[in-house]
Design a protein around this motif. Structure first.
Motif, PDB file in Angstrom:
ATOM      1  N   CYS A 337      -2.609 -88.875   2.699  1.00 47.94           N
ATOM      2  CA  CYS A 337      -4.014 -89.246   3.416  1.00 47.94           C
ATOM      3  C   CYS A 337      -4.542 -89.690   4.894  1.00 47.94           C
ATOM      4  CB  CYS A 337      -4.776 -90.007   2.972  1.00 47.94           C
ATOM      5  SG  CYS A 337      -5.490 -90.317   0.965  1.00 47.94           S
ATOM      6  N   TRP A 343      -7.311 -91.330   7.395  1.00 43.39           N
ATOM      7  CA  TRP A 343      -8.026 -92.627   7.313  1.00 43.39           C
ATOM      8  C   TRP A 343      -6.695 -93.645   7.873  1.00 43.39           C
ATOM      9  CZ3 TRP A 343      -8.900 -91.723   1.648  1.00 43.39           C
ATOM     10  CH2 TRP A 343      -9.913 -91.102   1.217  1.00 43.39           C
ATOM     11  N   SER A 344      -7.344 -94.640   8.154  1.00 43.68           N
ATOM     12  CA  SER A 344      -6.629 -95.725   8.507  1.00 43.68           C
ATOM     13  C   SER A 344      -5.022 -96.335   6.730  1.00 43.68           C
ATOM     14  CB  SER A 344      -6.888 -97.365   8.717  1.00 43.68           C
ATOM     15  OG  SER A 344      -7.272 -97.831   7.114  1.00 43.68           O
ATOM     16  N   LYS A 347      -7.683 -98.235   4.873  1.00 48.42           N
ATOM     17  CA  LYS A 347      -7.984 -97.142   4.317  1.00 48.42           C
ATOM     18  C   LYS A 347      -7.685 -96.489   3.228  1.00 48.42           C
ATOM     19  CE  LYS A 347     -11.532 -94.119   4.982  1.00 48.42           C
ATOM     20  NZ  LYS A 347     -12.637 -93.526   5.255  1.00 48.42           N
ATOM     21  N   SER A 348      -6.567 -95.602   3.390  1.00 50.64           N
ATOM     22  CA  SER A 348      -5.767 -95.128   2.123  1.00 50.64           C
ATOM     23  C   SER A 348      -5.310 -96.181   0.667  1.00 50.64           C
ATOM     24  CB  SER A 348      -5.117 -94.623   2.969  1.00 50.64           C
ATOM     25  OG  SER A 348      -5.219 -93.446   4.248  1.00 50.64           O
TER      26      SER A 348
END
Ligand code: TRP
Length: 450
Positions: A337, A343-344, A347-348
């Motif tokens: 991800c 994504w950070s 967030k992942s």
């Protein structure tokens, strides 16, 4: 040559060995290994198991670490990129896809089972088990499985802890936490072993695992042993490739692989030596199956001096062992991800955690509301277990061996592994022996042979 990973690198050999052993040592060693060994006649199983570990497991774990480190990417891109760079098709990334999917799906039921150990840890603290019989412990276990809310709460705790650790990152989350969890686990295991040696039927337990009885070797024990070897070494499930991607270039892959495989095997044996003597000392049956810890061993603890305390230590150890494994099941998806979707990490972790949580309900309800809902005669939990352990992992492992043995140029493996005169042995094993053995076992598992 790209020589770093955007996620950071392990500090050195020891860090990698701890984190990889953390992945390999888990419910597979402490819960699954003893009961599968028990079901398959103990010692007869051991021999076949050790052969599978060293003939299939060790060469494959080396291959996976190598793929990760060479590509410095998540499993899907690692295999895909290496294939493309070496004039083959990017379609090889399917091997990575299967691996990543396996790890992800395994987490959805692993978290639920890991949750059971939290329930038991608390039960022992609260003194719930006192001079219990197997029948009573069996009933307690069944009632517990019929209670979705408890299963959900504990699975949620495990998933949350898992995502928190991977969310913090390779250095601050994984490396830092493994540094206390692994030593803690080993200390607890040794304490319990000491207790078992002092108060259990140690010799009987030892004989059960090691007294060799060739009459008990069967095709079934071979299958069970291979399946167990894959599971316990976290093979073909993305975990090892993902961890390999953060291995410093100076580390010797054969050395760390050998240490990890040896430690994993050692811990499984010690777990067996800690569990069976307690079971035998109380005149209980070692062939109980999945209920070995939650029913049989729990009964044993409940009838022994200081049993509540050691029962608590045991399930605390099991919880830690499960957590150090669960983080490895999701790191491959995390890396994917972060690298693909940009994504950070946070967030992942949140997105993946929510999906895993929803899917874990399938396993939770397999024991209660949906226990009658069957796909080809299997509950959702059994189906996911079957899909991963019997299909995705053996097939993935076979393709992985073929990829490394036949597609990846020999000179790359030679340089990465730096095995000297041992290289030929490794290369021929991964080329011929590993895929062939997996095919045979795979076909017989599906019922085409034997
Ligand atoms: N090896 C772990 C155990 O024995 C389980 C595990 C961790 C695992 N990561 C994995 C299994 C990835 C399959 C795939 O409990």
């Amino acid at each position: 040559m790209q020589d770093n990973s955007r996620h950071g690198l392990w500090k050195g050999n020891l860090s990698f060995i701890l984190i990889a052993t953390g992945s390999t040592v888990g419910l597979g060693n402490i819960w699954r290994f003893p009961y599968i060994a028990g079901e398959n006649g103990g010692s007869a199983f051991m021999l076949v198991y050790l052969v599978s570990i060293f003939l299939i497991g060790l060469p494959l774990i080396m291959a996976e670490i190598m793929i990760g480190r060479k590509a410095r990417a998540n499993p899907i891109d690692a295999v895909g990129n290496l294939a493309k760079e070496n004039k083959s098709t990017g379609a090889w990334s399917i091997v990575g896809i299967m691996s990543l999917l396996s790890g992800f799906l395994i987490l959805t039921f692993y978290a639920v089972i890991a949750g059971w150990s939290i329930e038991y840890l608390l039960d022992f603290v609260l003194g719930a088990f006192k001079e219990t019989t197997t029948a009573d412990a069996g009933k307690t276990f069944n009632d517990f499985l019929k209670s979705p809310s408890k299963l959900i709460i504990w699975a949620t705790v495990i998933i949350f802890a898992t995502m928190l650790i991977v969310g913090l990152g390779v250095k601050k989350g994984l490396e830092k936490n493994i540094n206390w969890m692994m030593p803690g686990l080993v200390v607890l295991l040794l304490v319990i072993l000491g207790y078992s040696m002092a108060s259990g039927s140690f010799i009987e337990g030892f004989k059960f695992l090691f007294a060799f009885d060739s009459s008990k070797i069967s095709a079934d024990s071979f299958l069970a042993a291979l399946g167990q070897a894959f599971f316990t070494l976290s093979l073909a499930a993305g975990a090892i490739i993902a961890y390999g991607a953060y291995l410093p270039r100076e580390s010797s892959i054969p050395k760390v692989s050998f240490t990890v495989v040896l430690s994993d095997t050692f811990i499984a044996i010690i777990a067996g030596l800690a569990i069976f003597p307690l079971v035998f000392a109380n005149g209980l049956n070692a062939g109980e199956g999945p209920g070995l810890l939650f029913v049989t061993l729990t009964t044993a603890f409940s009838n022994m001096p200081f049993g509540s305390f050691f029962g608590f230590l045991f399930f605390a150890m099991l919880t830690i062992a499960a957590l150090t494994s669960s983080i490895s099941m999701i790191e491959a998806s995390m890396a994917f991800c972060i690298e693909r979707f940009k994504w950070s990490r946070v967030k992942s972790a949140i997105v993946l955690g929510v999906i895993v949580w929803f899917l874990s309900l399938g396993t939770v309800f397999s024991f209660n509301y949906w226990s009658e809902f069957k796909i080809f005669g299997k509950t959702i939990f059994d189906s996911i277990d079957y899909l991963t352990s019997s299909i995705l992992m053996p097939l993935g492992g076979m393709f992985m061996a073929i990829f490394v043995g036949w597609i990846l140029p020999k000179k790359i493996s030679k340089a990465e592994l730096n095995l000297g005169t041992w290289f030929g042995l490794w290369f021929n094993t991964i080329r011929f022996v590993t895929p062939l053995l997996i095919i045979i076992v795979f076909l017989s598992k599906l019922g085409f042979i034997g």
